[in-house]
Design an enzyme around this catalytic site. Structure first.
Site, mmCIF file in Angstrom:
data_model
loop_
_atom_site.group_PDB
_atom_site.id
_atom_site.type_symbol
_atom_site.label_atom_id
_atom_site.label_comp_id
_atom_site.label_asym_id
_atom_site.label_seq_id
_atom_site.Cartn_x
_atom_site.Cartn_y
_atom_site.Cartn_z
ATOM 1 N N CYS A 130 46.529 41.793 36.278
ATOM 2 C CA CYS A 130 46.872 43.204 36.485
ATOM 3 C C CYS A 130 46.380 44.073 35.336
ATOM 4 C CB CYS A 130 48.375 43.370 36.669
ATOM 5 S SG CYS A 130 49.354 42.326 35.625
ATOM 6 N N LYS A 215 43.016 36.381 28.649
ATOM 7 C CA LYS A 215 42.612 36.728 30.021
ATOM 8 C C LYS A 215 41.874 38.066 30.033
ATOM 9 C CE LYS A 215 46.386 34.396 32.511
ATOM 10 N NZ LYS A 215 47.654 34.627 33.270
ATOM 11 N N HIS A 243 52.006 49.382 34.375
ATOM 12 C CA HIS A 243 51.456 48.938 33.079
ATOM 13 C C HIS A 243 50.706 50.109 32.433
ATOM 14 C CE1 HIS A 243 52.641 44.942 33.921
ATOM 15 N NE2 HIS A 243 51.482 44.343 34.101
HETATM 16 C C1 2RA Z 1 52.256 40.013 33.510
HETATM 17 N N1 2RA Z 1 49.844 40.067 33.797
HETATM 18 O O1 2RA Z 1 52.224 41.234 33.414
HETATM 19 C C2 2RA Z 1 51.013 39.212 33.875
HETATM 20 C C3 2RA Z 1 51.139 38.572 35.219
HETATM 21 N N2 2RA Z 1 51.314 39.506 36.257
HETATM 22 O O2 2RA Z 1 53.294 39.338 33.344
#
Ligand code: 2RA
Length: 340
Positions: A130, A215, A243
């Site tokens: 994400c 990642k 996010h």
């Molecule tokens: C998180 N990117 O935000 C990781 C998995 N979705 O926890």
């Protein structure tokens, strides 16, 4: 003529959003199946104005199905994605299992849609992490204009990225701070998440970074350009959905903030919200349910040559997962699996 589509992991946060977005975007569906683990057997999930009963993944036969959107953990994906692929069903996988496999395309449609044609090697396409998806959507148009040399990113990641238990932990821990005797000890996270931030997502690696940070590096290089140097600090924050990322970009060539703003305003998948006044920027609570990757706080970084700072926010369950997966299915259908 439409497609026979399966959502695997239909009862999870991302699986729910996959069904919602398939319906919202009127993806051409002939048949749709909601599949989940046996313990969720029979659970009802919505698909537009329809209600689907979840089927048991262990018993599900993928023969005759065209596309399967997977939103389950890597272990279960390892067992069932190859079975689906072998049955002739193209898997679009949201887990990290296949992202770094050279024979599996890792796709953000606004960035590298052309790579979808590589799906046929394993009949699998990988969805990015994400925090990577929203970043590369913003980097791509700028990289095309003024080649990016280096990116420094700090993320502020919501608890929905971890899952339902984490959402409950934040909720209950926050409530418990106000009710004596109802304190909730950290369980999902190593430390209190209510009114706190945790600079640790996924496991620690030998060099002191975390796998989440690795990642972002590996996926940005695979999706956008392997020459880009990137360093990330990924932080969990007490936000339910959305996010955010503070991004510093160093370009090979000079580009001024006005041109950056103009380029982003025209770029696919991006909405610029950028006024130098109170409230003139995006915050996570405003991105929930939206498709866009929002960009704010666009400004020159005068401490280096050719530097620019950005603030990037997006719904991590949508562009960060379910929306991107459905967009991949749209490109796959249009370019590779033409029907009728
Ligand atoms: C998180 N990117 O935000 C990781 C998995 N979705 O926890």
């Amino acid at each position: 003529m439409g497609y026979n589509v399966v959502v695997v992991g239909a009862t999870g946060n991302v699986g729910h959003e996959m069904l919602n977005i398939l319906a919202e975007r009127e993806f051409p569906v002939d048949k749709i199946a909601a599949v989940a683990s046996r313990r969720s057997l029979g659970t009802e999930v919505s698909f537009g104005d329809k209600t689907l009963k979840t089927q048991d993944l262990e018993q599900f036969d993928f023969k005759g199905w065209d596309i399967a959107l997977f939103a389950i953990g890597s272990d279960a994906t390892k067992e069932y994605a190859p079975k689906a692929a072998a049955a002739g069903c193209v898997v679009i996988d949201n887990s990290s299992l296949y992202r770094y496999d050279p024979d599996v395309p890792l796709i953000v449609p606004e960035v590298n849609a052309d790579a979808v044609v590589g799906y046929s090697k394993k009949n699998i396409i990988a969805n990015p992490n994400c925090s990577t998806a929203q970043l590369v959507v913003a980097l791509k148009p700028l990289h095309d204009r003024a080649k990016i040399k280096r990116v420094v990113v700090a993320t502020y990641q919501s608890v929905s990225g971890t899952g339902k238990e984490a959402i409950d932990e934040l909720w209950n821990q926050t409530k418990g701070m106000y009710v004596p005797g109802q304190e909730v000890a950290p369980k999902v996270y190593p430390k209190q998440i209510a009114f706190n931030v945790i600079p640790h997502i996924d496991v620690f690696l030998d060099d002191g970074s975390t796998k989440e940070e690795w990642k972002m590096v590996a996926e940005t290089k695979k999706i956008l350009d392997k020459s880009i140097k990137l360093t990330a600090t990924c932080v969990r924050v007490p936000v339910f959905v959305g996010h955010s990322e503070a991004v510093n970009i160093e370009f090979e060539d000079f580009i001024d903030e006005e041109e950056v703003r103009d380029i982003l305003r025209e770029a696919p998948g991006i909405l610029v919200v950028d006024k130098r006044e109170a409230g003139g920027y995006i915050t996570p609570v405003e991105c929930v349910g939206e498709y866009a990757t929002f960009v704010s706080r666009i400004r020159q970084d005068s401490t280096i040559d050719n530097g620019v700072n950005l603030w990037i926010v997006s719904d991590n369950l949508r562009k960060g997962a379910a929306l991107n997966a459905v967009q991949i299915a749209e490109v796959l259908g249009q370019r590779c699996l033409k029907k009728g």
